[in-house]
Design an enzyme around this catalytic site. Structure first.
Site, PDB file in Angstrom:
ATOM      1  N   SER A 249       0.817  -1.216   0.000  1.00 32.78           N
ATOM      2  CA  SER A 249       0.000   0.000   0.000  1.00 32.78           C
ATOM      3  C   SER A 249       0.850   1.264   0.000  1.00 32.78           C
ATOM      4  O   SER A 249       0.317   2.373  -0.094  1.00 32.78           O
ATOM      5  CB  SER A 249      -0.940   0.019   1.214  1.00 32.78           C
TER       6      SER A 249
ATOM      7  N   GLU B 256      -3.151  -5.854   1.105  1.00 33.57           N
ATOM      8  CA  GLU B 256      -3.757  -4.751   1.846  1.00 33.57           C
ATOM      9  C   GLU B 256      -4.945  -5.305   2.615  1.00 33.57           C
ATOM     10  O   GLU B 256      -5.622  -6.247   2.157  1.00 33.57           O
ATOM     11  CB  GLU B 256      -4.196  -3.637   0.890  1.00 33.57           C
TER      12      GLU B 256
END
Ligand code: VGL
Ligand code: ZN
Length: 198
Positions: A65, A108
């Site tokens: 991320s 994520e």
């Protein structure tokens, strides 16, 4: 609306970590304003003898991320860093259950349920209703609330103890609308009543 706490209830505090507070690596505007109301909820749940869970974003340094890996965010909440610690003024009890998420570089996870044992743990403990607040409204709170509803929990969204990133203006409001449309029930501290004494 008033809601009386009872056995089977739990407080779930999402990602109240230094990096999401003013001055942090991924500061949520006014993120620090969730701390005082969350401390009030903590005191209520402790007084009622009910369990308290706290999730934390807990990334490896090369998490997908992060911008260096092509993700949307600056590096934040790196495992064991100061930025990943819970806000020092958040009065988490010694016996709070900590849920670490997004711990693997390749994945994520905005939701505290994703890739964790949270759902089975809550079920094992007989939890049926979750009271959810924290950061950020439009990311980890939203995904945690939606997953909790999908897992079959009753969810109270603590509307006085959430704040949004608001990358686009209105993201926070839209996230709240989405959570309520999915079945979350809005609640503030003044709606909460302590358990009936026997
Ligand atoms: C979060 C963005 C990136 C959150 C976590 O806790 O809401 N937001 N990682
Ligand atoms: Zn993150």
């Amino acid at each position: 609306m008033t809601v009386r706490l009872k056995p089977g209830d739990a407080l779930l505090i999402v990602d109240v970590q230094n990096d999401f507070l003013p001055g942090g690596a991924l500061a949520v505007p006014h993120g620090d304003q969730v701390i005082a109301p969350l401390n009030d909820y903590i005191h209520r749940f402790r007084a009622a003898g009910l369990p308290i869970f706290a999730s934390r974003d807990w990334h490896p340094p090369n998490h997908c991320s992060f911008k260096a890996q092509g993700g949307p965010w600056p590096p934040h909440c790196i495992q064991d860093s100061e930025g990943a610690r819970f806000a020092p003024t958040l009065e988490l009890p010694e016996n709070a259950y900590i849920v670490s998420k997004a711990t693997r570089a390749e994945e994520e996870a905005y939701s505290a349920f994703q890739g964790t044992e949270l759902a089975p743990q809550l079920r094992d403990m007989g939890i049926r209703r979750l009271f959810i607040g924290g950061l950020a409204t439009d990311y980890c709170v939203k995904h945690t609330v939606l997953d909790a509803l999908n897992e079959g929990f009753t969810v109270y969204l603590l509307t006085d103890a959430i704040r949004a990133v608001d990358l686009q203006p209105g993201d926070g409001e839209r996230a709240i609308d989405e959570m309520l449309a999915a079945g979350a029930l809005p609640l503030t501290l003044s709606d909460l009543e302590m358990p009936q004494s026997p």
